[in-house]
Scaffold this motif. Sequence first.
Motif: not given
Length: 449
Positions: A19-22, A107-112, A266-272, A383-384
């Motif tokens: 889920x997250x980058x541990x 939720x990923x944000x809650x885990x972080x 990873x919420x920002x897109x590469x394009x942004x 989410x995707x």
Amino acid sequence: MKLLIVDDGHYVVEYMKHLVDWRSFGIHQIETTTNSIEAREMLNGSLIDILITDIRMPEVSGIDLLHHIHQNNLPTKVIILSGYSEFDYAQQGIRLGALDYLLKPVDKDDVEHAMSKAIQKIQKSRPVHAIDWDHFNGMGYLLSLLAQNETLKEEYDVYAACLADHRYCFFKLEHYTEADVERVQHTVAEPSTSFVWTSGSHLVACIPEETARRFAAEWNQAALSSPFAFTNRNETREHFYRFFLNEDVSSSDFVGLTAFSSVESDSETIGNIIHTYERIANRKHKQIYLMEIITYIYLKDKNQDTTKIADWMFNRLQDPNKFGAILIDMFSRIRINKQMSIQSIVDKVRKYIEDHLSHGLSLDELGKVAHLHPVYFSKLFKQETGENVSNYISRKRLEKASQLLQDSELRIADIAQMIGYRKIQYFIQLFKQEYGVTPYQYRRNMTHQ
């Protein structure tokens, strides 16, 4: 640090594991088990820094594991997983010393957030002499000060007090030999040996002021920065950018670029991210922004060759206009590769749905296709794609119905059966809501066009 994830559901364990980058939290080893008895033995067998456990499991519950940790005076910090119906158990876990509880689906944000709380608690509770210098990485520590990544900074804050005994200097020696590298590494004391790198044709280091001045006196071609304290983040940044990149920076230069920290989730897109970089005209601000990208790449693979990272930081960043495109390309490939595994799961299920519209297409059925727990798959799909699974299925069924109404002479009742609707009236109702007319009217209108 070591993390143990315990849940009697295999899908939950696998979901949590990825889920997250541990590593960004300083977790170097992850253990998982669906057997809570085995989990208790693992707690006995080795130091588990953080335990994430389901609260209700057969034989040994999460509450039992909490009791076991207290009875044996283990330093393990605990985060518990619970469902809405288990809220009373979650409160009991908090009373027993659990740091936080996470409601399923997690939720990923809650885990972080919970992990950040656990890391802070560990850092405050461990005495200085217990610091594990074997896992100290000088590159990671320097990046924790230069970049805006707060997770990385929190990971290395525990070392700050130990590094406050000296003022340091940045050191650079051109056209070094292997003997020069060995001499610097053998002369400086731990942990300063972690601050010695090779960068292109340069030997670079960050070493105590007294040692650095002695080296500079012995090597005429060596360059030395003014002394600074690691405990002063702004001072470290100012000396780094002036010495290696010929730029004068102040704390205000970093304020406008803090939005890039969202790249951690990873919420920002590469394009942004590329678009933001292209709008930066100032050379030093480009360097600051690219330093964030270097930090991101470092965090994704802390085991990679530090010589490459050092070359980027101390050498290639001097020309951000030339190096920026190369670095962003590397960054984009990492982001794309990370997304591919998730995207492939979603694409696989989409294809399955379109090929099996006559099936019930329950979440259980789709979860088996995705090899994920149904609830977690549903959350991942939304989410995707930005669309609920049920909405996607309904839309695809009605699209197929419209195609069959145009291209075949099948009875409307047969079409409803073919796309998974057993009750024709329900199908007609949904079709009219989507297309504004009944299936019969739709076919007649298409015939008369």
